[in-house]
Write an enzyme that holds these catalytic residues in place. Structure first.
Site, PDB file in Angstrom:
ATOM      1  CG  HIS A   8      -1.223  -7.684  -4.376  1.00 30.74           C
ATOM      2  ND1 HIS A   8      -1.509  -6.950  -5.507  1.00 30.74           N
ATOM      3  CD2 HIS A   8      -0.932  -6.805  -3.398  1.00 30.74           C
ATOM      4  CE1 HIS A   8      -1.379  -5.664  -5.215  1.00 30.74           C
ATOM      5  NE2 HIS A   8      -1.027  -5.549  -3.947  1.00 30.74           N
ATOM      6  NE  ARG A   9      -8.370 -10.586  -5.749  1.00 25.32           N
ATOM      7  CZ  ARG A   9      -9.685 -10.596  -5.583  1.00 25.32           C
ATOM      8  NH1 ARG A   9     -10.435 -11.444  -6.228  1.00 25.32           N
ATOM      9  NH2 ARG A   9     -10.258  -9.734  -4.768  1.00 25.32           N
ATOM     10  CG  ASP A  10      -3.884  -4.167  -9.188  1.00 23.83           C
ATOM     11  OD1 ASP A  10      -3.626  -4.351 -10.398  1.00 23.83           O
ATOM     12  OD2 ASP A  10      -4.166  -3.048  -8.730  1.00 23.83           O
ATOM     13  CD  GLU A  11       2.270  -9.697  -6.719  1.00 22.96           C
ATOM     14  OE1 GLU A  11       3.198 -10.034  -7.465  1.00 22.96           O
ATOM     15  OE2 GLU A  11       2.028 -10.250  -5.633  1.00 22.96           O
ATOM     16  CG  ASN A  15      -0.170  -1.569  -7.055  1.00 25.16           C
ATOM     17  OD1 ASN A  15      -0.378  -0.370  -6.939  1.00 25.16           O
ATOM     18  ND2 ASN A  15      -1.081  -2.397  -7.516  1.00 25.16           N
TER      19      ASN A  15
END
Length: 155
Positions: A8-11, A15
């Site tokens: 995901h890289r943007d938890e 979000n």
């Protein structure tokens, strides 16, 4: 359930959406997701993250050894991506962010941006040793009771 090559890289809390009818959270904002099996939405020299929740590595795969999967035909990209996944465990990149989110859920005092920035600075200073960080802060036992339960299993 594992994502099968997706990171995901943007938890972060913003979000996550609670679906009350299902009694579970769903992860949203998939714009930063990368498929490390095929190279979809992945460039080895690009990082997409919220620094407050980012793993210390900052890159999903080490820059010096990350293959640029988009430059290879599908079977080669799949083989390179699978090998990189097995070698570097990039799913741990997301797990770092999840750990911080869980810390915030258990410790309301950690929910402000200021406290989160302080946490990141201090954790870095302690070489990412969470227990050394905890001892340095001398929290009131009420603040850490959820993490301390079951012999400190939450830590």
């Amino acid at each position: 359930r594992r994502g099968g090559g997706w990171v995901h890289r943007d938890e972060k809390p913003q979000n996550l959406v609670l679906v009350e009818a299902e009694r579970r959270f769903k992860l949203i904002d998939l714009g930063a997701c990368a498929d490390l099996r095929t190279g979809a939405n992945f460039s080895p020299d690009e990082t997409i993250l919220d620094p407050k929740y980012a793993a210390p590595e900052e890159y999903v795969l080490p820059q010096e050894s990350a293959p640029d999967l988009a430059n290879h035909v599908a079977p080669v990209a799949l083989a390179l991506g699978t090998t990189s996944w097995m070698q570097h465990n990039p799913d741990r990149f997301d797990m770092f962010a999840v750990g911080i989110i869980m810390l915030q859920l258990c410790m309301p005092c950690m929910r402000s941006d200021l406290q989160l920035q302080r946490f990141n600075r201090e954790l870095r200073r302690f070489n990412y040793d969470l227990m050394r960080w905890k001892r340095s802060r001398r929290f009131n036992p009420r603040e850490t009771q959820l993490l301390d339960a079951a012999g400190g299993a939450g830590w």
